[in-house]
Design a protein around this motif. Sequence first.
Motif, PDB file in Angstrom:
ATOM      1  N   LYS A  83       0.836  -1.207   0.000  1.00 18.52           N
ATOM      2  CA  LYS A  83       0.000   0.000   0.000  1.00 18.52           C
ATOM      3  C   LYS A  83       0.869   1.255   0.000  1.00 18.52           C
ATOM      4  O   LYS A  83       0.624   2.196  -0.759  1.00 18.52           O
ATOM      5  N   THR A  84       1.889   1.272   0.818  1.00 14.43           N
ATOM      6  CA  THR A  84       2.793   2.421   0.875  1.00 14.43           C
ATOM      7  C   THR A  84       3.593   2.532  -0.423  1.00 14.43           C
ATOM      8  O   THR A  84       3.797   3.639  -0.933  1.00 14.43           O
ATOM      9  N   MET A  86       2.587   1.567  -3.367  1.00 17.19           N
ATOM     10  CA  MET A  86       1.663   2.084  -4.376  1.00 17.19           C
ATOM     11  C   MET A  86       1.491   3.592  -4.235  1.00 17.19           C
ATOM     12  O   MET A  86       1.433   4.310  -5.235  1.00 17.19           O
ATOM     13  N   CYS A  87       1.439   4.078  -3.005  1.00 14.20           N
ATOM     14  CA  CYS A  87       1.324   5.532  -2.786  1.00 14.20           C
ATOM     15  C   CYS A  87       2.537   6.254  -3.361  1.00 14.20           C
ATOM     16  O   CYS A  87       2.395   7.281  -4.027  1.00 14.20           O
TER      17      CYS A  87
END
Length: 139
Positions: A83-84, A86-87
């Motif tokens: 998730k990080t 992807m950010c």
Amino acid sequence: MEGINTGKLIISGIVAGIVMTISQLVLNEVVLVEQQQAALDALGVEAVSGSQIGMFVVMAFVASGTMMWLYVVLRDRFGAGPKTAMCAGVVVWVLYYFQGLSNFWILGMLGTPLVVTALVWGLVELPVAAMAGAYFYSD
């Protein structure tokens, strides 16, 4: 905040850069080859040279290194993981793909279909590259 593992950061940037370079090769030499040639012809620009391709590859590795540095900084705040990553990929997409392509579209130098295809491609490419690079990073 823990210290940055510089060796792992470099490795993760290289991995992300390889993913980006392969992806851009497919995008530019397979998916958009005809549209790009038409755009170059319309602008009266010669075909892309080997040295220009080399510069594009260098720029991809600069972007991938920056993206992985951003991932490392963000993981202290948001935690390690996909998730990080992807950010970080989306942030770099805004600066690397969206900003640059939008400018050429606004100026009428690139057509809408070419720009939209490249933007969507990049919105997948950069988060995937960031996740690949993040896999190789640890403190």
